[in-house]
Design a protein around this motif. Sequence first.
Motif, PDB file in Angstrom:
ATOM      1  N   ASP A   1       0.757  -1.673  -0.420  1.00  0.00           N
ATOM      2  CA  ASP A   1       0.012  -0.002  -0.357  1.00  0.00           C
ATOM      3  C   ASP A   1       0.954   1.570   0.278  1.00  0.00           C
ATOM      4  O   ASP A   1       0.548   2.360   0.388  1.00  0.00           O
ATOM      5  CB  ASP A   1      -1.357   0.224   1.043  1.00  0.00           C
ATOM      6  N   VAL A   2       1.813   1.311  -0.721  1.00  0.00           N
ATOM      7  CA  VAL A   2       2.167   2.959  -1.201  1.00  0.00           C
ATOM      8  C   VAL A   2       2.415   2.812  -2.232  1.00  0.00           C
ATOM      9  O   VAL A   2       2.702   2.163  -3.191  1.00  0.00           O
ATOM     10  CB  VAL A   2       3.868   2.018  -0.864  1.00  0.00           C
ATOM     11  N   PHE A   3       1.759   3.871  -2.488  1.00  0.00           N
ATOM     12  CA  PHE A   3       1.885   5.005  -3.763  1.00  0.00           C
ATOM     13  C   PHE A   3       2.763   6.149  -3.932  1.00  0.00           C
ATOM     14  O   PHE A   3       2.528   7.118  -2.936  1.00  0.00           O
ATOM     15  CB  PHE A   3       0.892   5.880  -3.390  1.00  0.00           C
TER      16      PHE A   3
ATOM     17  N   ALA B   1       1.945  12.173   0.600  1.00  0.00           N
ATOM     18  CA  ALA B   1       1.092  11.553   1.930  1.00  0.00           C
ATOM     19  C   ALA B   1       0.512  10.042   1.385  1.00  0.00           C
ATOM     20  O   ALA B   1      -0.241  10.187   2.176  1.00  0.00           O
ATOM     21  CB  ALA B   1      -0.278  12.763   1.543  1.00  0.00           C
ATOM     22  N   ASN B   2       0.654   9.834  -0.298  1.00  0.00           N
ATOM     23  CA  ASN B   2       0.033   8.336   0.095  1.00  0.00           C
ATOM     24  C   ASN B   2      -1.039   8.875  -0.121  1.00  0.00           C
ATOM     25  O   ASN B   2      -2.085   7.687   0.846  1.00  0.00           O
ATOM     26  CB  ASN B   2       0.380   7.431   1.288  1.00  0.00           C
ATOM     27  N   GLU B   3      -1.665   8.971  -0.366  1.00  0.00           N
ATOM     28  CA  GLU B   3      -2.746   9.686  -0.559  1.00  0.00           C
ATOM     29  C   GLU B   3      -3.632   8.658  -2.381  1.00  0.00           C
ATOM     30  O   GLU B   3      -3.453   9.536  -2.983  1.00  0.00           O
ATOM     31  CB  GLU B   3      -3.236  10.955  -0.369  1.00  0.00           C
ATOM     32  N   SER B   4      -4.704   8.610  -2.216  1.00  0.00           N
ATOM     33  CA  SER B   4      -4.911   8.177  -3.805  1.00  0.00           C
ATOM     34  C   SER B   4      -5.520   9.193  -4.820  1.00  0.00           C
ATOM     35  O   SER B   4      -5.730   9.944  -3.992  1.00  0.00           O
ATOM     36  CB  SER B   4      -6.653   7.101  -3.497  1.00  0.00           C
ATOM     37  N   LEU B   5      -5.384   8.999  -5.750  1.00  0.00           N
ATOM     38  CA  LEU B   5      -6.483  10.143  -6.973  1.00  0.00           C
ATOM     39  C   LEU B   5      -7.549  10.544  -6.595  1.00  0.00           C
ATOM     40  O   LEU B   5      -7.989  11.026  -6.872  1.00  0.00           O
ATOM     41  CB  LEU B   5      -5.987   9.500  -8.257  1.00  0.00           C
TER      42      LEU B   5
END
Length: 338
Positions: free
Chosen positions: A116-118, A123-127
């Motif tokens: 779960d690393v983007f 901020a490792n937040e999904s689009l």
Amino acid sequence: MRRIGGQILLLLQSGTLKLLVFAGIILLAWGTVAPVGTLVWWLSQSSESLGIKKNLAKNLSRDSRSPKVDKSENIDCYIVFLPGVGDFSANQLTPGEEFFLHKLEQIHRNCVAVRDVFPYSIANESLGGRRLLAPLWSAAEKADGWFSNTDILIKIRNLWRFAISADERYGHIYNLGIADVIVNRMNAVHPLSKRPKQGLKLILVGTSGGVQVALGAAPYLDRWLNAQLFVVSIGGDFDGEEGFEVVEHVYQLVGRRDWIEDLSQIVFASRWPITVGSPFNQARRQGRYTVVKTGPHAHSGSQGYFGTTTIGQSQTTYVELTLKKVNQLPIWSNQNQK
């Protein structure tokens, strides 16, 4: 020439060319403001959270977002996966990518996988998270039919983050933030020992632009963790500057039909043979960079490295072939232990 001129005139009349020009202008403007999010993140952090005064014992805490791993306590290996520029979030791995990581965990019982690393969000937040353009990204990700091509917007957006990671001005801040995310997600999957009895092994597995971010984060991970660092690039792209001075080895897996991987060798001068002093070329001369031919893989899709279709008349899928090649790397044996 008249025919070409007539076609251009038709494009102008239909508005298609105007749309393309407008899209190009938006793309350039987009790149201009792309570093703003990185700078805002930087200003919102304290010296300790930035890693300037990194204290693992104080900063690391378990996070309920990551599943707990049902394994023995003899975990001394973390496999951190950083996906390509086509990904929408850290929680959206393809079936092939999930299969690949699950099999690695099954085979190597001393390892846990961090999924779960983007790498395209500091901020490792999904689009689709709390973003101004979240509705646009969500629409592009869910579009089908003719509009399915709009997912190129996601790739372009993520490519700008790839560029920031490689940028001399903003890259250090961005890569520092991603390194902080990696450490916290590692601890969320399986607690990091504050005083490890033996050396930790950290294997950064990346594809496409995720490899650039992995290498950019490597110097900070090396500073914070008592770990051996390996980078496994699966059709990855990188500038050849960051990370090579601290990693034990970089393995570049390349498929015969992957022409995307060739682009970074042309674009980045540090990858050129004549730049003999670049970190990339130094690592290559020292035997710390190895190219591994994987077979008939394309860069992505059903016949890409994580494709689940079978190869020709065989019963082997593309992702199974990738898994086989990765398992053959010497990073899993004891010969690399310090």
